[in-house]
Design a protein around this motif. Structure first.
Motif, PDB file in Angstrom:
ATOM      1  N   GLU A 156      14.273   2.239   9.498  1.00 19.44           N
ATOM      2  CA  GLU A 156      13.146   2.797   8.325  1.00 19.44           C
ATOM      3  C   GLU A 156      14.007   3.022   7.126  1.00 19.44           C
ATOM      4  O   GLU A 156      13.184   2.901   5.925  1.00 19.44           O
ATOM      5  CB  GLU A 156      12.560   4.081   9.008  1.00 19.44           C
ATOM      6  CG  GLU A 156      11.411   4.473   8.219  1.00 19.44           C
ATOM      7  CD  GLU A 156      10.974   6.165   8.976  1.00 19.44           C
ATOM      8  OE1 GLU A 156      10.073   6.711   8.139  1.00 19.44           O
ATOM      9  OE2 GLU A 156      11.232   6.104  10.088  1.00 19.44           O
TER      10      GLU A 156
ATOM     11  N   SER B 249       6.726   0.495   3.910  1.00 17.06           N
ATOM     12  CA  SER B 249       5.791   1.736   4.797  1.00 17.06           C
ATOM     13  C   SER B 249       4.469   1.417   4.458  1.00 17.06           C
ATOM     14  O   SER B 249       3.575   1.816   5.506  1.00 17.06           O
ATOM     15  CB  SER B 249       6.167   3.286   4.088  1.00 17.06           C
ATOM     16  OG  SER B 249       7.586   3.287   4.156  1.00 17.06           O
TER      17      SER B 249
ATOM     18  N   TRP C 109       2.817  -1.330   4.944  1.00 13.62           N
ATOM     19  CA  TRP C 109       2.282  -2.707   5.660  1.00 13.62           C
ATOM     20  C   TRP C 109       1.586  -2.350   6.786  1.00 13.62           C
ATOM     21  O   TRP C 109       1.308  -1.131   7.187  1.00 13.62           O
ATOM     22  CB  TRP C 109       3.666  -3.320   6.192  1.00 13.62           C
ATOM     23  CG  TRP C 109       4.434  -3.975   4.912  1.00 13.62           C
ATOM     24  CD1 TRP C 109       4.342  -3.679   3.593  1.00 13.62           C
ATOM     25  CD2 TRP C 109       5.474  -4.978   5.350  1.00 13.62           C
ATOM     26  NE1 TRP C 109       5.373  -4.559   2.975  1.00 13.62           N
ATOM     27  CE2 TRP C 109       5.948  -5.430   3.875  1.00 13.62           C
ATOM     28  CE3 TRP C 109       5.726  -5.552   6.334  1.00 13.62           C
ATOM     29  CZ2 TRP C 109       7.046  -6.157   3.693  1.00 13.62           C
ATOM     30  CZ3 TRP C 109       7.111  -6.726   6.383  1.00 13.62           C
ATOM     31  CH2 TRP C 109       7.444  -6.894   5.014  1.00 13.62           C
ATOM     32  N   GLY C 110       0.927  -3.495   7.504  1.00 12.43           N
ATOM     33  CA  GLY C 110       0.296  -3.034   8.609  1.00 12.43           C
ATOM     34  C   GLY C 110       1.249  -2.423   9.815  1.00 12.43           C
ATOM     35  O   GLY C 110       2.605  -2.952   9.713  1.00 12.43           O
ATOM     36  N   GLU C 111       0.714  -1.818  10.823  1.00 14.75           N
ATOM     37  CA  GLU C 111       1.628  -1.356  11.795  1.00 14.75           C
ATOM     38  C   GLU C 111       2.172  -2.587  12.456  1.00 14.75           C
ATOM     39  O   GLU C 111       3.512  -2.382  12.751  1.00 14.75           O
ATOM     40  CB  GLU C 111       0.857  -0.455  12.656  1.00 14.75           C
ATOM     41  CG  GLU C 111       1.565   0.234  13.992  1.00 14.75           C
ATOM     42  CD  GLU C 111       0.691   1.029  14.951  1.00 14.75           C
ATOM     43  OE1 GLU C 111       1.195   1.586  16.012  1.00 14.75           O
ATOM     44  OE2 GLU C 111      -0.392   1.166  14.705  1.00 14.75           O
ATOM     45  N   ALA C 112       1.589  -3.444  13.106  1.00 16.71           N
ATOM     46  CA  ALA C 112       2.383  -4.575  13.581  1.00 16.71           C
ATOM     47  C   ALA C 112       3.187  -5.280  12.795  1.00 16.71           C
ATOM     48  O   ALA C 112       4.453  -5.341  13.352  1.00 16.71           O
ATOM     49  CB  ALA C 112       1.243  -5.507  13.969  1.00 16.71           C
TER      50      ALA C 112
ATOM     51  N   ARG D 225       5.004  -4.076  10.213  1.00 20.59           N
ATOM     52  CA  ARG D 225       5.909  -2.930   9.860  1.00 20.59           C
ATOM     53  C   ARG D 225       6.785  -2.941  11.172  1.00 20.59           C
ATOM     54  O   ARG D 225       8.073  -2.782  10.965  1.00 20.59           O
ATOM     55  CB  ARG D 225       5.166  -1.564   9.751  1.00 20.59           C
ATOM     56  CG  ARG D 225       6.412  -0.447   9.115  1.00 20.59           C
ATOM     57  CD  ARG D 225       5.872   0.667   8.659  1.00 20.59           C
ATOM     58  NE  ARG D 225       4.969   1.480   9.896  1.00 20.59           N
ATOM     59  CZ  ARG D 225       3.752   1.367   9.586  1.00 20.59           C
ATOM     60  NH1 ARG D 225       2.966   0.859   9.146  1.00 20.59           N
ATOM     61  NH2 ARG D 225       3.125   2.193  10.847  1.00 20.59           N
ATOM     62  N   LYS D 226       6.219  -2.696  12.416  1.00 20.32           N
ATOM     63  CA  LYS D 226       7.235  -2.707  13.540  1.00 20.32           C
ATOM     64  C   LYS D 226       7.753  -3.926  13.886  1.00 20.32           C
ATOM     65  O   LYS D 226       9.145  -3.624  14.145  1.00 20.32           O
ATOM     66  CB  LYS D 226       6.055  -2.201  14.757  1.00 20.32           C
ATOM     67  CG  LYS D 226       5.587  -0.880  14.781  1.00 20.32           C
ATOM     68  CD  LYS D 226       4.966  -0.469  16.088  1.00 20.32           C
ATOM     69  CE  LYS D 226       4.546   1.035  15.842  1.00 20.32           C
ATOM     70  NZ  LYS D 226       3.713   1.339  17.234  1.00 20.32           N
ATOM     71  N   THR D 227       7.277  -4.969  13.601  1.00 20.40           N
ATOM     72  CA  THR D 227       8.117  -6.270  13.951  1.00 20.40           C
ATOM     73  C   THR D 227       9.396  -6.329  12.891  1.00 20.40           C
ATOM     74  O   THR D 227      10.348  -6.686  13.422  1.00 20.40           O
ATOM     75  CB  THR D 227       7.206  -7.275  13.642  1.00 20.40           C
ATOM     76  OG1 THR D 227       6.221  -7.360  14.601  1.00 20.40           O
ATOM     77  CG2 THR D 227       7.824  -8.759  14.094  1.00 20.40           C
TER      78      THR D 227
ATOM     79  N   ARG E  44      10.850  -3.918  11.425  1.00 17.09           N
ATOM     80  CA  ARG E  44      12.029  -2.710  11.556  1.00 17.09           C
ATOM     81  C   ARG E  44      12.352  -3.182  12.752  1.00 17.09           C
ATOM     82  O   ARG E  44      13.796  -2.903  13.033  1.00 17.09           O
ATOM     83  CB  ARG E  44      11.304  -1.421  11.515  1.00 17.09           C
ATOM     84  CG  ARG E  44      10.846  -1.068  10.174  1.00 17.09           C
ATOM     85  CD  ARG E  44      10.400   0.135   9.726  1.00 17.09           C
ATOM     86  NE  ARG E  44      10.346   0.476   8.292  1.00 17.09           N
ATOM     87  CZ  ARG E  44       9.423   1.433   7.833  1.00 17.09           C
ATOM     88  NH1 ARG E  44       8.787   2.395   8.622  1.00 17.09           N
ATOM     89  NH2 ARG E  44       9.073   1.641   6.642  1.00 17.09           N
TER      90      ARG E  44
END
Length: 249
Positions: free
Chosen positions: A58, A65, A67-70, A72-74, A76
């Protein structure tokens, strides 16, 4: 074909080191002591790195920050894998240097015993412990500087699709392997009065053999606990390599 033969010769020197410690189990156990101490310290450090990957990823990607959740998680998750992978590679490369420094008296004696089985041991260039350890620290820091010179660009290339998952790991293994050979042949070369600059030059002239030896050690050291078990064999193999090929007596 000559380079391939030299590469396999390098692998063979490590296997000779394995055979030597297998025939001399007392010296294998002797060489485990500093390796085990350093391994525990590195295992703790990697554990803390692993448990804090989310925060580190992070911190490294503040731009994601919004970005869309999917997505962002991908991103990171990928950054976390790269960070941990880089930490793992650096731990493998520096493990040898730190273990050799911590266990200088152990591995100096082990290396001498290996050479004794092949004949006369080179002498006349010994330094007292209070001089040899600071020199070893200095040489290892310089070697680490060279490693970082290569691994930092490879770290960023690791984010490039396809190349980061194919070419970069191969280049990382080659770079790490070469510098592992630098560390593992140091004791035997210093016994011959060779300064750091001369040691590097000699290994560059025998690059294929250095890579064969070092890449195998690097891959083995990636396996948990193998680094501890194989460290005495790696030191023995480095001594044999110097004596048989790099700087015969």
């Amino acid at each position: 074909m000559g380079h391939f033969r030299s590469f396999t010769d390098g692998i063979g020197f490590f296997l000779q080191g394995v055979r030597w410690v297998a025939r001399n189990p007392r010296w294998w156990l002797f060489g485990l002591i500093p390796a085990l101490i350093v391994f525990v310290l590195y295992a703790v450090a990697l554990y803390f790195l692993g448990t804090n990957l989310g925060g580190l990823a992070e911190w490294a990607t503040p731009f994601a920050s919004g970005w869309g959740e999917a997505a962002r998680k991908t991103l990171r998750a990928l950054v976390g894998v790269v960070i941990f992978g880089t930490g793992l590679v650096l731990s493998v490369v520096t493990f040898t240097a730190v273990t050799l420094i911590v266990g200088e008296p152990f591995y100096e004696k082990l290396s001498e015993k290996v050479e004794e089985t092949y004949g006369e041991v080179p002498s006349g260039h010994e330094l007292p412990l209070w001089k040899s350890i600071p020199r070893s620290v200095k040489d290892s820091l310089i070697t680490l500087g060279y490693v970082l010179l290569f691994t930092v660009p490879l770290f960023f290339l690791g984010f490039v699709p396809v190349i980061g998952q194919t070419v970069v790991p191969v280049l990382g293994a080659l770079v790490s392997g070469f510098f592992l050979t630098v560390e593992l042949t140091t004791l035997a070369m210093e016994r011959r009065g060779m300064a750091r600059k001369n040691r590097f030059a000699l290994l560059r002239r025998n690059k294929a053999s250095a890579l064969g030896f070092g890449v195998l050690v690097f891959l083995l050291f990636l396996i948990p606990l193998v680094a501890v078990v194989a460290m005495p064999a790696a030191v023995a193999g480095g001594a044999i390599m110097v004596r048989a090929k790099l700087a015969p007596v």
